[in-house]
Design a protein around this motif. Structure first.
Motif, PDB file in Angstrom:
ATOM      1  N   PHE A  75       0.688   6.824  -7.118  1.00 17.40           N
ATOM      2  CA  PHE A  75      -0.417   8.066  -7.300  1.00 17.40           C
ATOM      3  C   PHE A  75       0.179   9.374  -7.234  1.00 17.40           C
ATOM      4  CE2 PHE A  75      -3.689   4.519  -5.691  1.00 17.40           C
ATOM      5  CZ  PHE A  75      -3.657   3.848  -6.836  1.00 17.40           C
ATOM      6  N   TYR A  84      -6.653   6.280   4.423  1.00 17.75           N
ATOM      7  CA  TYR A  84      -7.716   6.454   3.859  1.00 17.75           C
ATOM      8  C   TYR A  84      -8.128   5.166   2.907  1.00 17.75           C
ATOM      9  CZ  TYR A  84      -7.472  11.474   4.978  1.00 17.75           C
ATOM     10  OH  TYR A  84      -7.317  12.673   5.464  1.00 17.75           O
ATOM     11  N   VAL A  85      -7.131   4.492   2.146  1.00 11.00           N
ATOM     12  CA  VAL A  85      -7.537   3.425   1.462  1.00 11.00           C
ATOM     13  C   VAL A  85      -7.908   2.341   2.311  1.00 11.00           C
ATOM     14  CG1 VAL A  85      -6.497   1.793  -0.368  1.00 11.00           C
ATOM     15  CG2 VAL A  85      -6.162   4.250  -0.449  1.00 11.00           C
ATOM     16  N   ILE A  91       0.433   4.085  -3.191  1.00 11.69           N
ATOM     17  CA  ILE A  91       0.165   5.492  -2.643  1.00 11.69           C
ATOM     18  C   ILE A  91       1.085   6.310  -3.364  1.00 11.69           C
ATOM     19  CG2 ILE A  91      -0.411   7.203  -1.282  1.00 11.69           C
ATOM     20  CD1 ILE A  91      -2.521   5.272  -1.443  1.00 11.69           C
ATOM     21  N   ARG A  92       2.376   5.941  -3.261  1.00 14.15           N
ATOM     22  CA  ARG A  92       3.568   6.693  -3.800  1.00 14.15           C
ATOM     23  C   ARG A  92       3.482   7.046  -5.294  1.00 14.15           C
ATOM     24  NH1 ARG A  92       9.455   3.567  -4.040  1.00 14.15           N
ATOM     25  NH2 ARG A  92       8.166   2.747  -5.488  1.00 14.15           N
ATOM     26  N   TYR A 141      -2.716   9.184   3.323  1.00 12.93           N
ATOM     27  CA  TYR A 141      -3.527   8.536   1.939  1.00 12.93           C
ATOM     28  C   TYR A 141      -3.831   7.195   2.325  1.00 12.93           C
ATOM     29  CZ  TYR A 141      -3.708  13.372   0.157  1.00 12.93           C
ATOM     30  OH  TYR A 141      -3.818  14.738   0.067  1.00 12.93           O
ATOM     31  N   ALA A 142      -2.690   6.582   2.676  1.00 13.88           N
ATOM     32  CA  ALA A 142      -2.616   5.171   2.858  1.00 13.88           C
ATOM     33  C   ALA A 142      -3.795   4.668   3.873  1.00 13.88           C
ATOM     34  CB  ALA A 142      -1.545   4.338   2.983  1.00 13.88           C
ATOM     35  N   ILE A 196       2.184  10.293   2.399  1.00 15.06           N
ATOM     36  CA  ILE A 196       1.910   8.779   1.995  1.00 15.06           C
ATOM     37  C   ILE A 196       0.854   8.073   3.043  1.00 15.06           C
ATOM     38  CG2 ILE A 196       2.926   6.368   1.269  1.00 15.06           C
ATOM     39  CD1 ILE A 196       4.947   7.811  -0.274  1.00 15.06           C
ATOM     40  N   ASN A 226      -5.783   5.640  -9.982  1.00 13.50           N
ATOM     41  CA  ASN A 226      -5.719   6.723  -9.142  1.00 13.50           C
ATOM     42  C   ASN A 226      -6.000   6.530  -7.599  1.00 13.50           C
ATOM     43  OD1 ASN A 226      -8.823   7.782  -9.094  1.00 13.50           O
ATOM     44  ND2 ASN A 226      -8.164   8.253 -11.114  1.00 13.50           N
ATOM     45  N   PHE A 227      -5.910   7.394  -6.797  1.00 15.62           N
ATOM     46  CA  PHE A 227      -6.354   7.374  -5.412  1.00 15.62           C
ATOM     47  C   PHE A 227      -7.718   6.917  -4.961  1.00 15.62           C
ATOM     48  CE2 PHE A 227      -7.742   9.570  -1.667  1.00 15.62           C
ATOM     49  CZ  PHE A 227      -7.094   8.839  -0.489  1.00 15.62           C
ATOM     50  N   ILE A 248       0.746  -1.111   0.041  1.00 16.29           N
ATOM     51  CA  ILE A 248       0.097  -0.006  -0.075  1.00 16.29           C
ATOM     52  C   ILE A 248       0.887   1.198  -0.057  1.00 16.29           C
ATOM     53  CG2 ILE A 248      -0.236  -0.052   2.426  1.00 16.29           C
ATOM     54  CD1 ILE A 248      -2.676   1.063   0.191  1.00 16.29           C
ATOM     55  N   TYR A 249       2.141   1.096   0.577  1.00 15.81           N
ATOM     56  CA  TYR A 249       2.769   2.411   0.839  1.00 15.81           C
ATOM     57  C   TYR A 249       3.397   2.552  -0.890  1.00 15.81           C
ATOM     58  CZ  TYR A 249       7.045   5.119   1.777  1.00 15.81           C
ATOM     59  OH  TYR A 249       7.993   6.379   1.748  1.00 15.81           O
TER      60      TYR A 249
END
Length: 394
Positions: free
Chosen positions: A62, A77-78, A59-60, A74-75, A71, A125-126, A55-56
């Motif tokens: 994106f 959030y996912v 997000i990077r 936002y990770a 990062i 995308n995110f 996941i890291y």
């Protein structure tokens, strides 16, 4: 007499009654059903845990954050999108299973894993990643129905075994899920001789682990069509009481109805549920934070691990937890009781988690040994809490 014959015909047509009659004839462990339940729970747990190692990096790639420190935000959030969806719809899916049956909800849930886990792997995308994870969590509500299915299908002598298969499958998901995500993510970089940068898996570096889990979920979905339905279905609400007079094996005839009590006033039960929720929150937060922390650069306080290294750590701790769960936990629980297990595990979790920032100061083989031991102990404490909580809630 005609009325009794009509009711007996309803018993023969009712899928739940058929299962009740077959349950009384269970003289051997229903191994085939145990394997089916194990695979259903496994495909769900794999979809939850497979993204932790990569996941890291996802997000990077994106490039949504202004700085590298964003990062983690936002990770989060996912990762939380899945559990948010599950929290919002779990009660709904439980009611659907009580109304329409366990089988259709289970089949629908495994189908959702096939569709949205694959879509997550091709996220452009995110926001696509967040939406697919949210829909995967909100539309996949099979954990409650599969527990109900197990309780209704297995005879009392095999009930504990049937329920423990669910926990065991979840534990296996802790092993296989991170390993799949860690070893199969970014295949074009890790295995350039097998996957070129211009191939499908080169353009979508996180599709391969998701696709493997989706194919497994597809096979599970197909096999789920042969599941029996365990829900009793009658034309009216009073049919069950009338059937019980004619066929006592379907339901016991209660001569004196007991008044219903509010579940919210059952303080021991509510206390257990609250504690169980707290430990679930702790486990999910730890699972996501651990991967982000280990993969973050050293200059940001992380360990600079690759997806492979994170997958190895999680797989080792997951396998050890499975051994502990099968061989050691039953003896410990019998010796000190489930309540004491929860108390001890909760107390030990506090100093363990506070030691993680100091682990980042280590390096080399010392770091590897300490990190694996800490991850192992943390997962053992989590499993001990979950299994004790489930036993207490029963």
């Amino acid at each position: 007499m005609a009325s009794e014959l009509a009711l007996l015909q309803k018993v023969e047509k009712c899928p739940g009654c058929k299962v009740e009659q077959q349950k009384e004839l269970q003289t051997q462990i229903p191994l085939k059903m145990l394997i089916t339940i194990w695979s259903i729970v496994l495909c769900t747990s794999l979809s939850i845990t497979c993204l932790f190692p990569f996941i890291y990096f996802m997000i990077r790639d994106f490039q949504i954050g202004e700085t590298e420190e964003d990062i983690g935000k936002y990770a989060g959030y996912v990762g939380s999108a899945f559990m948010l969806g599950r929290a919002l719809t779990s009660v709904f899916w439980g009611r659907m299973a009580d109304r329409f049956g366990r089988k259709p909800v289970i089949i629908f849930g495994t189908t959702i894993v096939v569709i949205f886990n694959t879509l997550f792997g091709v996220s452009l995308n995110f926001w696509m990643a967040v939406i697919t994870r949210f829909l995967l969590g909100s539309l996949n509500g099979l954990l409650g129905p599969i527990n109900a299915f197990s309780a209704e299908f297995f005879h009392e002598r095999y009930l504990s075994l049937g329920m423990s298969v669910i926990c065991t499958s979840w534990g296996i998901g802790l092993i296989i899920g991170p390993a799949i995500g860690g070893f199969l993510a970014q295949p074009a970089e890790k295995y350039p001789s097998l996957f070129s940068a211009d191939s499908l898996f080169g353009r979508f570096p996180y599709l391969l682990p998701c696709l493997c889990i989706s194919l497994f979920a597809l096979a599970v979905t197909i096999s789920s069509f042969w599941l029996p339905e365990t829900l009793h279905k009658y034309d009216s609400a009073c049919d069950l009481d009338r059937v019980s007079e004619v066929a006592p094996q379907v339901a016991e005839d209660d001569e004196t109805p007991t008044p219903r009590k509010s579940i919210y006033k059952n303080w021991p039960l509510m206390s257990a549920i609250i504690i169980y929720c707290v430990f679930c929150l702790n486990d999910i937060a730890y699972s996501e934070t651990f991967s982000l922390w280990t993969e973050s650069p050293r200059r940001l306080g992380g360990l600079g691990y690759s997806t492979n290294a994170v997958g190895v750590v999680l797989a080792i701790s997951g396998f050890s937890v499975l051994v502990f769960q099968v061989l050691l936990y039953p003896s410990i629980e019998r010796a000190i009781g489930p309540v004491t297990v929860v108390r001890v595990a909760g107390i030990m979790t506090i100093p363990l988690l506070t030691s993680y920032p100091y682990i980042a100061n280590l390096s080399g083989i010392t770091l590897s040994l300490v990190l694996n031991c800490a991850s192992l102990i943390k997962n053992i404490l989590v499993v001990s809490n979950f299994m004790s909580g489930i036993k207490f809630l029963k």
